[in-house]
Design a protein around this motif. Structure first.
Motif: not given
Ligand SMILES: Cc1ncc(COP(=O)(O)O)c(C=O)c1O
Length: 454
Positions: A140-153
């Protein structure tokens, strides 16, 4: 009668797949319409210079993708869609649900579904830790990074879609009687949650960039509310996108009035603004999203992202409501991230939304619409002679389902004379074109054009 033949030029892959791809493309374009008859196997084989077995394989592939159906003795026909009456003159065309289904990818996924697993079946069929299995939160973290919102797991708690994400965000922050600030037109599902949890909404006046800063500050002062719910990237229903300047102003007010911001970003993956509000004030934000719009709604996978203290509260709310999210959903996401499916679908959706927006712009030219070239929906203002309900009823009678503004409005001002159109719901562009043409006809005060019977 001329026989339809697929154009195989420039296509790659085995011949049977090239034929199926050609059928697929023509159905999407609307040149092959529901009910159209395809050539008998032998005729097509002779014309293309291939074996009958190849044509049979091609038709089997097209049938598997839901494009055609065959009847022994009667021939092979392009199928109509159960979801909408487009091309068949049958049931209504639904523009009321924001979904864009990548049918081609679904067909390609079917045979390999669950072949690629991260967890063992024993793990997948058991409970996993409430915030989600580590590998799934990582995906999910990788997906969020791909869609513009990097987040730590560590800051991610998985949920069963965004509706559930919003529920747990409210559970973690409000009590009955509290006031939640929100855009004056907002997501109807949030209004439903508010009604269930007995919270009040205070609508904030909007402009082309979403909520106005002066109106937000006035509401902070007058209500003492501590929670703000908003959609900075491709707002539902208006498609407003906050500029970086606006995001900074809202973030500054959140700091000043000690607001917790629930940022709903389900459409952010389509947004030209690559960054979210949560990037500016991560410890003040509960970022809520899902893969429903970006990939598929049926796997019911979403998440909330918050500060470490908030993660504890959010985890407790997920435990209370579902114990844990079905791990099978997280595993599917892992597989699609790994094999490139997720990235491909993302690309396709961006492209398809842009194409459908272009079509809507062309067909509703001259009418007042609020939208964005990368938004999956459109907010259409109605001419003064219509009330919203009367227009929605008129469209129903013309076989098109739309959302009336009352579903979205918050506050005492009354709902504007407008409707929301979801451009992705029809399975084909031809279906959308038909629906938009009917809307344009109604707006122009024309009676319904005679529909072809096939
Ligand atoms: C703005 C917004 N938030 C949340 C949701 C809920 O999405 P999900 O299907 O992931 O629960 C929707 C669905 O339409 C939506 O438009």
């Amino acid at each position: 009668m001329t026989m339809w033949l697929p154009n195989l030029e420039g296509r790659r892959g085995p011949v049977y797949r090239r034929i199926a791809d050609a059928i697929d493309e023509e159905v999407q374009r609307g040149t092959l319409r529901a009910g159209a008859r395809l050539p008998p196997h032998r005729d097509m084989a002779d014309h293309l210079g291939v074996t009958v077995t190849t044509v049979t394989r091609a038709y089997t592939e097209a049938a598997r993708r839901g494009l055609i159906s065959g009847h022994v003795g009667r021939g092979t026909f392009i199928r109509g869609h159960e979801l909408e009456g487009e091309s068949t003159g049958g049931g209504p065309i639904d523009l009321s649900i924001n979904i864009l289904m990548p049918d081609k990818e679904v067909a390609a996924l079917e045979p390999r579904m669950f072949q690629r697993r991260v967890l063992s079946w024993t793990e997948l069929l058991g409970y996993v830790p409430t915030p989600g299995h580590r590998r799934h939160r990582q995906a999910m973290a990788e997906w969020l990074a791909m869609t513009g919102t990097p987040a730590s797991p560590d800051r991610i708690v998985l949920t069963m879609g965004a509706q559930h994400a919003l529920l747990v965000a409210l559970m973690a922050t409000v009590k009955p009687g509290d006031t939640v600030l929100t855009e004056e037109l907002t997501y109807s599902g949030m209004k439903d949650l508010g009604a269930q949890l007995h919270v009040k909404f205070r609508g904030i006046a909007m402009d082309a960039e979403g909520m106005r800063v002066d109106a937000l500050e006035a509401a902070c002062r007058s209500t003492k509310a501590r929670i703000l719910y908003c959609m900075p990237r491709l707002q539902n229903p208006t498609s407003a996108v906050m500029s970086e300047r606006r995001r900074r102003q809202v973030a500054a007010l959140a700091e000043k009035y000690r607001l917790t911001v629930i940022e709903d970003d389900v459409y952010g993956f389509l947004s030209p603004e690559r960054s979210s509000l949560s990037a500016l004030i991560p410890d003040r934000t509960i970022f809520a999203t899902s893969v429903s719009k970006s990939l598929f709604p049926g796997i019911r996978l979403g998440c909330v992202v918050g500060s470490p203290a908030m993660v504890e509260k959010l985890t407790a709310a997920v435990w209370t409501t579902t114990i844990c999210v079905p791990p099978i959903s997280g595993d599917l996401l892992c597989g699609w991230m790994e094999d490139g499916t997720a990235a491909r679908i993302l690309e396709w959706k961006r492209h398809e939304v842009a194409a459908r927006q272009g079509m809507a712009k062309r067909l509703l030219d001259g009418y007042r619409a609020q939208t964005h070239p990368s938004s999956p929906h459109m907010w259409l203002h109605l001419p003064a002679r219509w009330t919203t309900d009367a227009f929605a009823a008129e469209m129903r009678s013309r076989g098109v389902i739309v959302n009336a503004s009352t579903a979205f409005s918050v506050g005492d001002e009354g709902a504007p004379r407008a409707i929301r159109l979801c451009l992705g719901t029809p399975r084909t562009r031809a279906g959308l074109e038909q629906a938009l043409a009917r809307i344009a006809e109604a707006l122009a005060g024309r009676t319904m054009a005679a529909r072809a019977v096939v």
